[in-house]
Design a protein around this motif. Sequence first.
Motif, PDB file in Angstrom:
ATOM      1  N   ASP A   1      -8.509  -0.808  -1.687  1.00 23.70           N
ATOM      2  CA  ASP A   1      -7.883   0.514  -1.687  1.00 23.70           C
ATOM      3  C   ASP A   1      -7.789   1.010  -3.123  1.00 23.70           C
ATOM      4  OD1 ASP A   1      -6.807   2.748  -0.536  1.00 23.70           O
ATOM      5  OD2 ASP A   1      -5.344   1.627   0.669  1.00 23.70           O
ATOM      6  N   ARG A   2      -7.673   2.325  -3.260  1.00 17.58           N
ATOM      7  CA  ARG A   2      -7.629   2.924  -4.597  1.00 17.58           C
ATOM      8  C   ARG A   2      -6.671   4.103  -4.592  1.00 17.58           C
ATOM      9  NH1 ARG A   2     -11.290   3.266  -8.953  1.00 17.58           N
ATOM     10  NH2 ARG A   2     -12.742   1.935  -7.821  1.00 17.58           N
ATOM     11  N   TRP A   3      -5.929   4.274  -5.683  1.00 16.29           N
ATOM     12  CA  TRP A   3      -5.003   5.388  -5.815  1.00 16.29           C
ATOM     13  C   TRP A   3      -5.287   6.104  -7.142  1.00 16.29           C
ATOM     14  CZ3 TRP A   3      -3.893   0.593  -4.000  1.00 16.29           C
ATOM     15  CH2 TRP A   3      -3.437   0.520  -2.685  1.00 16.29           C
TER      16      TRP A   3
ATOM     17  N   GLY B   1       0.818  -1.206   0.000  1.00 21.50           N
ATOM     18  CA  GLY B   1       0.000   0.000   0.000  1.00 21.50           C
ATOM     19  C   GLY B   1       0.856   1.262   0.000  1.00 21.50           C
TER      20      GLY B   1
END
Length: 180
Positions: A173-175, A64
């Motif tokens: 999760d996201r970016w 992450g």
Amino acid sequence: MPPDERQRLFFALWPDTGLRQRLKQRLTEGGFYGAGGQPVPPDNFHITLRYLGWLSSAERRCAGQVAGNIRASAFQLVLNRTGYWSGSRVAWLGADNWPAALLDLNEQVQKGLEQCGLEPESRPYQPHLTYLRKAAVPPGPSAGYVPVTWWVDSFVLVHSVTVPGGVRYEVVDRWILTAD
Ligand code: 3AM
């Protein structure tokens, strides 16, 4: 997640709901589900950036952090062709040309993960969106398939959960990719 519990994870490009429906529609209209095999549910459509395997919570944290440090540009993908791998019996959507920004993103992910102590990916990166598994014969030429354009402005971490009859993917999760 308990400290000793491992999760099967991968980084991926993740279509939005509308794009999933559009992809399914193009595949159906083009007759690409006619040759048998096991259709991938549209909710599971994705392009793997990097398969991570079973990670501990510490490895997941590290992955992450790597993702959070990536600076890469958003890009447009034109999925303009179909393909088939006889070894894995997988039918997929792909592109004649992959944007440099995708290859750059993949490279940053691969390089960054080295510091997490994960085995480097030994195979060359072959982006693809799997739409059929266990396909016995190639589903047909690309000619009947109408290209789909996808503006990719983020990438995600996905938890792959085995469920009766298949697999469920949970985005954990996201970016965001930059707009330049
Ligand atoms: O992107 P697709 O759906 O073709 O086959 C798995 C799937 O590929 C692949 O990772 C994606 C998300 O599950 N995968 C599963 N096990 C793998 C492994 N050991 C793997 N890829 C590389 N090594």
